[in-house]
Design a protein around this motif. Structure first.
Motif, PDB file in Angstrom:
ATOM      1  N   LYS A 153     -52.222  28.886  33.220  1.00  0.00           N
ATOM      2  CA  LYS A 153     -51.552  27.686  33.742  1.00  0.00           C
ATOM      3  C   LYS A 153     -50.247  27.428  32.964  1.00  0.00           C
ATOM      4  O   LYS A 153     -49.218  27.079  33.548  1.00  0.00           O
ATOM      5  CB  LYS A 153     -52.506  26.490  33.607  1.00  0.00           C
ATOM      6  N   LEU A 154     -50.308  27.621  31.647  1.00  0.00           N
ATOM      7  CA  LEU A 154     -49.110  27.453  30.813  1.00  0.00           C
ATOM      8  C   LEU A 154     -48.022  28.445  31.240  1.00  0.00           C
ATOM      9  O   LEU A 154     -46.849  28.073  31.398  1.00  0.00           O
ATOM     10  CB  LEU A 154     -49.461  27.652  29.333  1.00  0.00           C
ATOM     11  N   LEU A 155     -48.412  29.709  31.443  1.00  0.00           N
ATOM     12  CA  LEU A 155     -47.452  30.728  31.885  1.00  0.00           C
ATOM     13  C   LEU A 155     -46.831  30.346  33.228  1.00  0.00           C
ATOM     14  O   LEU A 155     -45.613  30.471  33.417  1.00  0.00           O
ATOM     15  CB  LEU A 155     -48.142  32.094  31.992  1.00  0.00           C
ATOM     16  N   ASP A 156     -47.652  29.879  34.160  1.00  0.00           N
ATOM     17  CA  ASP A 156     -47.142  29.489  35.480  1.00  0.00           C
ATOM     18  C   ASP A 156     -46.149  28.325  35.370  1.00  0.00           C
ATOM     19  O   ASP A 156     -45.124  28.299  36.060  1.00  0.00           O
ATOM     20  CB  ASP A 156     -48.310  29.085  36.404  1.00  0.00           C
ATOM     21  N   MET A 157     -46.466  27.375  34.511  1.00  0.00           N
ATOM     22  CA  MET A 157     -45.587  26.214  34.348  1.00  0.00           C
ATOM     23  C   MET A 157     -44.248  26.626  33.718  1.00  0.00           C
ATOM     24  O   MET A 157     -43.198  26.086  34.073  1.00  0.00           O
ATOM     25  CB  MET A 157     -46.283  25.142  33.491  1.00  0.00           C
ATOM     26  N   ILE A 158     -44.301  27.578  32.777  1.00  0.00           N
ATOM     27  CA  ILE A 158     -43.060  28.076  32.178  1.00  0.00           C
ATOM     28  C   ILE A 158     -42.246  28.829  33.233  1.00  0.00           C
ATOM     29  O   ILE A 158     -41.024  28.685  33.316  1.00  0.00           O
ATOM     30  CB  ILE A 158     -43.359  28.985  30.960  1.00  0.00           C
ATOM     31  N   ASP A 159     -42.921  29.598  34.064  1.00  0.00           N
ATOM     32  CA  ASP A 159     -42.218  30.327  35.125  1.00  0.00           C
ATOM     33  C   ASP A 159     -41.526  29.364  36.083  1.00  0.00           C
ATOM     34  O   ASP A 159     -40.448  29.656  36.609  1.00  0.00           O
ATOM     35  CB  ASP A 159     -43.203  31.226  35.890  1.00  0.00           C
ATOM     36  N   ASP A 160     -42.145  28.230  36.282  1.00  0.00           N
ATOM     37  CA  ASP A 160     -41.572  27.216  37.159  1.00  0.00           C
ATOM     38  C   ASP A 160     -40.266  26.667  36.551  1.00  0.00           C
ATOM     39  O   ASP A 160     -39.261  26.492  37.256  1.00  0.00           O
ATOM     40  CB  ASP A 160     -42.608  26.095  37.339  1.00  0.00           C
ATOM     41  N   PRO A 219     -35.372  31.211  28.844  1.00  0.00           N
ATOM     42  CA  PRO A 219     -36.771  30.768  28.860  1.00  0.00           C
ATOM     43  C   PRO A 219     -37.734  31.877  28.429  1.00  0.00           C
ATOM     44  O   PRO A 219     -38.915  31.611  28.195  1.00  0.00           O
ATOM     45  CB  PRO A 219     -37.012  30.387  30.328  1.00  0.00           C
ATOM     46  N   VAL A 220     -37.238  33.105  28.319  1.00  0.00           N
ATOM     47  CA  VAL A 220     -38.105  34.212  27.909  1.00  0.00           C
ATOM     48  C   VAL A 220     -38.657  33.969  26.508  1.00  0.00           C
ATOM     49  O   VAL A 220     -39.755  34.446  26.174  1.00  0.00           O
ATOM     50  CB  VAL A 220     -37.362  35.567  27.982  1.00  0.00           C
ATOM     51  N   GLN A 221     -37.930  33.224  25.677  1.00  0.00           N
ATOM     52  CA  GLN A 221     -38.415  32.950  24.315  1.00  0.00           C
ATOM     53  C   GLN A 221     -39.740  32.177  24.352  1.00  0.00           C
ATOM     54  O   GLN A 221     -40.670  32.499  23.613  1.00  0.00           O
ATOM     55  CB  GLN A 221     -37.366  32.160  23.528  1.00  0.00           C
ATOM     56  N   ALA A 222     -39.811  31.173  25.209  1.00  0.00           N
ATOM     57  CA  ALA A 222     -41.064  30.415  25.349  1.00  0.00           C
ATOM     58  C   ALA A 222     -42.139  31.292  25.993  1.00  0.00           C
ATOM     59  O   ALA A 222     -43.311  31.240  25.628  1.00  0.00           O
ATOM     60  CB  ALA A 222     -40.840  29.163  26.198  1.00  0.00           C
ATOM     61  N   ARG A 223     -41.706  32.140  26.930  1.00  0.00           N
ATOM     62  CA  ARG A 223     -42.686  32.944  27.674  1.00  0.00           C
ATOM     63  C   ARG A 223     -43.387  33.979  26.803  1.00  0.00           C
ATOM     64  O   ARG A 223     -44.600  34.191  26.920  1.00  0.00           O
ATOM     65  CB  ARG A 223     -42.012  33.626  28.869  1.00  0.00           C
ATOM     66  N   ALA A 242     -37.578  29.232  36.800  1.00  0.00           N
ATOM     67  CA  ALA A 242     -36.982  29.289  38.140  1.00  0.00           C
ATOM     68  C   ALA A 242     -35.860  28.253  38.269  1.00  0.00           C
ATOM     69  O   ALA A 242     -34.796  28.529  38.835  1.00  0.00           O
ATOM     70  CB  ALA A 242     -38.058  29.071  39.205  1.00  0.00           C
ATOM     71  N   VAL A 243     -36.094  27.055  37.741  1.00  0.00           N
ATOM     72  CA  VAL A 243     -35.049  26.017  37.740  1.00  0.00           C
ATOM     73  C   VAL A 243     -33.861  26.512  36.905  1.00  0.00           C
ATOM     74  O   VAL A 243     -32.703  26.407  37.328  1.00  0.00           O
ATOM     75  CB  VAL A 243     -35.585  24.686  37.154  1.00  0.00           C
ATOM     76  N   PHE A 244     -34.167  27.044  35.735  1.00  0.00           N
ATOM     77  CA  PHE A 244     -33.132  27.592  34.851  1.00  0.00           C
ATOM     78  C   PHE A 244     -32.274  28.617  35.597  1.00  0.00           C
ATOM     79  O   PHE A 244     -31.038  28.579  35.546  1.00  0.00           O
ATOM     80  CB  PHE A 244     -33.800  28.229  33.631  1.00  0.00           C
ATOM     81  N   ALA A 245     -32.928  29.534  36.306  1.00  0.00           N
ATOM     82  CA  ALA A 245     -32.220  30.581  37.056  1.00  0.00           C
ATOM     83  C   ALA A 245     -31.306  29.967  38.117  1.00  0.00           C
ATOM     84  O   ALA A 245     -30.173  30.417  38.318  1.00  0.00           O
ATOM     85  CB  ALA A 245     -33.221  31.544  37.693  1.00  0.00           C
ATOM     86  N   GLU A 246     -31.795  28.905  38.765  1.00  0.00           N
ATOM     87  CA  GLU A 246     -30.981  28.209  39.772  1.00  0.00           C
ATOM     88  C   GLU A 246     -29.703  27.636  39.153  1.00  0.00           C
ATOM     89  O   GLU A 246     -28.611  27.737  39.718  1.00  0.00           O
ATOM     90  CB  GLU A 246     -31.787  27.047  40.395  1.00  0.00           C
ATOM     91  N   THR A 247     -29.865  27.026  37.982  1.00  0.00           N
ATOM     92  CA  THR A 247     -28.698  26.394  37.334  1.00  0.00           C
ATOM     93  C   THR A 247     -27.696  27.445  36.862  1.00  0.00           C
ATOM     94  O   THR A 247     -26.503  27.160  36.737  1.00  0.00           O
ATOM     95  CB  THR A 247     -29.110  25.541  36.106  1.00  0.00           C
ATOM     96  N   LYS A 248     -28.174  28.630  36.568  1.00  0.00           N
ATOM     97  CA  LYS A 248     -27.294  29.714  36.118  1.00  0.00           C
ATOM     98  C   LYS A 248     -26.466  30.250  37.286  1.00  0.00           C
ATOM     99  O   LYS A 248     -25.309  30.657  37.102  1.00  0.00           O
ATOM    100  CB  LYS A 248     -28.119  30.862  35.503  1.00  0.00           C
ATOM    101  N   LEU A 268     -37.217  17.505  36.725  1.00  0.00           N
ATOM    102  CA  LEU A 268     -37.105  18.402  35.572  1.00  0.00           C
ATOM    103  C   LEU A 268     -37.720  17.803  34.299  1.00  0.00           C
ATOM    104  O   LEU A 268     -38.465  18.478  33.576  1.00  0.00           O
ATOM    105  CB  LEU A 268     -35.627  18.744  35.333  1.00  0.00           C
ATOM    106  N   HIS A 269     -37.414  16.526  34.020  1.00  0.00           N
ATOM    107  CA  HIS A 269     -37.994  15.869  32.839  1.00  0.00           C
ATOM    108  C   HIS A 269     -39.519  15.983  32.868  1.00  0.00           C
ATOM    109  O   HIS A 269     -40.147  16.341  31.874  1.00  0.00           O
ATOM    110  CB  HIS A 269     -37.634  14.376  32.822  1.00  0.00           C
ATOM    111  N   ASP A 270     -40.082  15.638  34.008  1.00  0.00           N
ATOM    112  CA  ASP A 270     -41.535  15.626  34.123  1.00  0.00           C
ATOM    113  C   ASP A 270     -42.122  17.039  33.993  1.00  0.00           C
ATOM    114  O   ASP A 270     -43.176  17.230  33.381  1.00  0.00           O
ATOM    115  CB  ASP A 270     -41.933  15.010  35.471  1.00  0.00           C
ATOM    116  N   LYS A 271     -41.436  18.013  34.553  1.00  0.00           N
ATOM    117  CA  LYS A 271     -41.881  19.408  34.446  1.00  0.00           C
ATOM    118  C   LYS A 271     -41.939  19.871  32.995  1.00  0.00           C
ATOM    119  O   LYS A 271     -42.908  20.471  32.552  1.00  0.00           O
ATOM    120  CB  LYS A 271     -40.899  20.329  35.197  1.00  0.00           C
ATOM    121  N   VAL A 272     -40.864  19.608  32.269  1.00  0.00           N
ATOM    122  CA  VAL A 272     -40.817  20.047  30.868  1.00  0.00           C
ATOM    123  C   VAL A 272     -41.872  19.293  30.057  1.00  0.00           C
ATOM    124  O   VAL A 272     -42.588  19.878  29.247  1.00  0.00           O
ATOM    125  CB  VAL A 272     -39.408  19.837  30.262  1.00  0.00           C
ATOM    126  N   TRP A 273     -41.978  18.000  30.309  1.00  0.00           N
ATOM    127  CA  TRP A 273     -42.939  17.164  29.582  1.00  0.00           C
ATOM    128  C   TRP A 273     -44.359  17.695  29.767  1.00  0.00           C
ATOM    129  O   TRP A 273     -45.088  17.903  28.793  1.00  0.00           O
ATOM    130  CB  TRP A 273     -42.839  15.717  30.093  1.00  0.00           C
TER     131      TRP A 273
END
Lengths: 128, 128, 128, 128, 128, 128
Positions: free
Chosen positions: A110-117, A22-26, A120-126, A85-90
Motif C-alpha cells: 500500500k505504501l509503494l502504491d501511494m508513493i507511485d501515486d 520520488p525514486v529516493q522514497a521508493r 505520477a503527480v510529480f511526472a505530470e508537473t515535470k 496533493l497535500h492530503d496525498k502526501v500527508w
C-alpha cells in the motif's frame, strides 16, 4: 551587505540545484516491503529484532524524502492543479509511519502504491 | 541461545532486504553537477557559501551510497567477472571527494559518467 | 572566480588536514567484540535487544571509518605497493557487516584481526 | 516482565561493552589543529570556507567524545580521587567550542594539551 | 587574515545566537517517561522492541541537550553561584543513560525531576 | 507470529508516547532569528560563514520538527476542524527553507509568527 540574498517567496528549493526524484522514497519503501515479506520466514529472534529495527529506519527515510519533495519541490501552481496533493502526501507519510508498526506485506505494498501515486503527480508537473 | 544467527560468510547484504540501486548515488551526483553549473552565476557571496556547503554534503552522500553498494551488494562472483570493480568504485569515491574541492562542472560530469559506469556493471550482475 | 580551487586529481584527502588513524575503526570493533562476549550472559531480553541494537550501530561505524581510510587516505602508490589492499578493505567491511548478524565472539575477534592487518599496511605507508 | 533490567545506579556505561578511549577525541582535535595550521596558506576563499566548515564539525565531534567519556565512563570513585575532573572536562569542551571560532593554531594546541590532561586522568583510573 | 575571529575565552555559546532552553531536554524525557508507562501494557513483542529502541534514542537526545546546555550556556559566574551545577548535570546525564536500561516509570520520573532541578538553576541565571 | 502488531490506520503517532510540542520548532526558529539580527554586526567573514552555516542547520531542524508534528500528531478530525492546516504547515516549512537564503530578520520574525499560528491550532486540538 545585502539582507535578502535569494528572494524568499516560495523558493522552489532550498539549494539552487533543482534535482528531485520520488525514486529516493521508493527505494526505501521497497526495502520496507522486502523486509516484511521475509519476516515470517526468519527463524531466530535476533534476526527479527534486526528486521524491525532496520524497517524502522527505512520508514523514517521514506517520510523524510516525501517531506522534502512536498516542501521543497512542489509549488503553489502544482497545488492549484492537484488540490488533493497535500492530503496525498500527508496520508503517504502516515502510511510510512504505520509500516513501522506492522510486518504485514500488504501494508508495505500500500505504501509503494501511494508513493507511485505521488510520483505520477510529480511526472505530470515535470511535463508542464 | 544460538551464537551465529545468519551465517556471516560474505553475506550479500546487512539486512535481508536485498534492495540496492545505483540511482541513489546518481541523484546526489546530479545535485552536485547542477550546483557547479549554477555557481558561476551566483552574485552574492552568501549564495556561494551555501552552494559550497550543500555540495560538500551531496558529495559525501555519493560516497556513502557507493560504499554501501560496494560492501553490501557486490559479491566475490561479481569481482571474478569484473576484476576492475574495486578500482572503479575506489576512483569514483575519490572523484566524489574531488568534487568537494572544485566548482568545475566538468568534474561533476566526470563523476556522473563514473557512476554510470558502475551502474552498467550493476545492471550486468542483475541480469545474471 | 576560479573553477577548480584544489586540483582534484586523486587528492589524498577531502579536507586539508591529513589526519587518519585506523584506531577509530578499532575502538568501535572492540565494542562489538565486548558486546558479543557478554551477550550469552545477558539474562533479560530487553538487555539482549539493546546489545543487538548497539552492536548494529558500532558495526556500521567500523565500516564508515574503514571506507574513509580507503577512499581518502590511501593513494595510487599505496595500491602499487600493496596490490591486495582493495580486497583487504572490502573483506573487512564485509566482516563488519557480518558481525551485525552474529553474536559469536570469534567473528568479532576475526574483525579485530582484519583491522589490525589494515593498520599494519597503514603503518607501512606512514614510514615511507 | 521485569521493570528494571539493569540496575540504573550510576551505571558505568550505557551499553555493557566498557570500551572507552580518549584517543577518539584526540584524533578529531588533531584534525582541528592541522586545519588551523594550514589555514593561513589557503589561497582561494572556497578552500577557506571548507576549512571553517570542516573544523566546525571536528570540534563538535571532540565535544561529543568528551561528553560520552564524562557521563558514561567516569564514576563517582573517580571524582573522589580527581575532584577537578568535572571542571577539566567542562573547560576542555568549552575550548573545543572556542576552536570553532578561531583559526589560531595556538588554540588548537591548547585543546590537544587539555585532552592529553584528561587522557592522563583516564590512564590513572585504568591502572586502579 | 585574522587568526582569532571571536575571542575564545569561555565564549558563552558556540554560535552567536544565545538561544538555550531546558525544555528541549524535557520534551525528550517526557517521551521516555510515557514509553515506560505504556510498556507493561504492550502485548506484542514487536511493540516492546520498538519501545526499547525508541526510548534508547530519546534518552540519548536528553543527554545531548543537557551536554549542550552545560558546555555552551553555563558560564564561570554561574558555577560560582551554583557550585553543585557540574554534579547536577553529570548525575542527570547518567540518569538519562540509566533510563536506557530500564522500563520502570519511577526512573523516568526521577529523570524529569532532575531536569526540572537544572531548569530551576537555568531560570535563576536568566533572572540575573 | 502476528502480522500487524499495531493497527496501522492513521495511528496518531509512530511510537506510543504521544508527546508532541511545537516549542521544539520554535526554539530552533528563535536561533535563526537571533543569528539574523546579529549578522549585520559581524565584522569578520569567518563569523559570517559560520552564521550562515549554523542558520542552515537550524532552519532544517525547524522543518523537521514541523513535519513530525504534521504527519505524526495531527489526525483527520483536526483537519476537519482546521481545513487550512495542510496549507499552514506547508507554507511554514517553505518559510523555514526561505530563511536559509536570507539574513533579513523580518523573514525570521515571519517564521516565528507562522509557527505561533500552528502552535495556536495545536493548543486548540489539545483542549478538545
Amino acid at each position: 551587505m545585502k539582507l535578502s540574498f535569494i528572494k524568499p517567496v516560495y523558493a522552489h528549493c532550498d539549494l539552487p540545484c533543482g534535482v528531485y526524484d520520488p525514486v529516493q522514497a521508493r527505494v526505501e519503501a521497497q526495502s520496507v516491503h522486502e523486509i516484511m515479506k521475509k519476516y515470517a520466514g526468519l527463524e531466530h529472534e535476533e534476526d527479527r529484532w534486526r528486521a524491525v529495527m532496520i524497517k524502522e529506519d527505512r520508514c523514517e527515510l521514506v517520510k523524510h524524502h516525501l517531506w522534502v519533495l512536498w516542501t521543497d519541490y512542489f509549488k503553489p501552481e502544482h497545488l492549484e492543479k492537484f488540490p488533493d496533493l497535500h492530503d496525498k502526501v500527508w496520508k503517504t507519510t502516515k502510511q510510512a509511519g504505520a509500516c513501522k508498526k506492522t510486518v504485514d506485506p500488504a501494508e508495505g505494498q500500500k505504501l509503494l502504491d501511494m508513493i507511485d501515486d505521488i510520483a505520477a503527480v510529480f511526472a505530470e508537473t515535470k511535463k508542464a
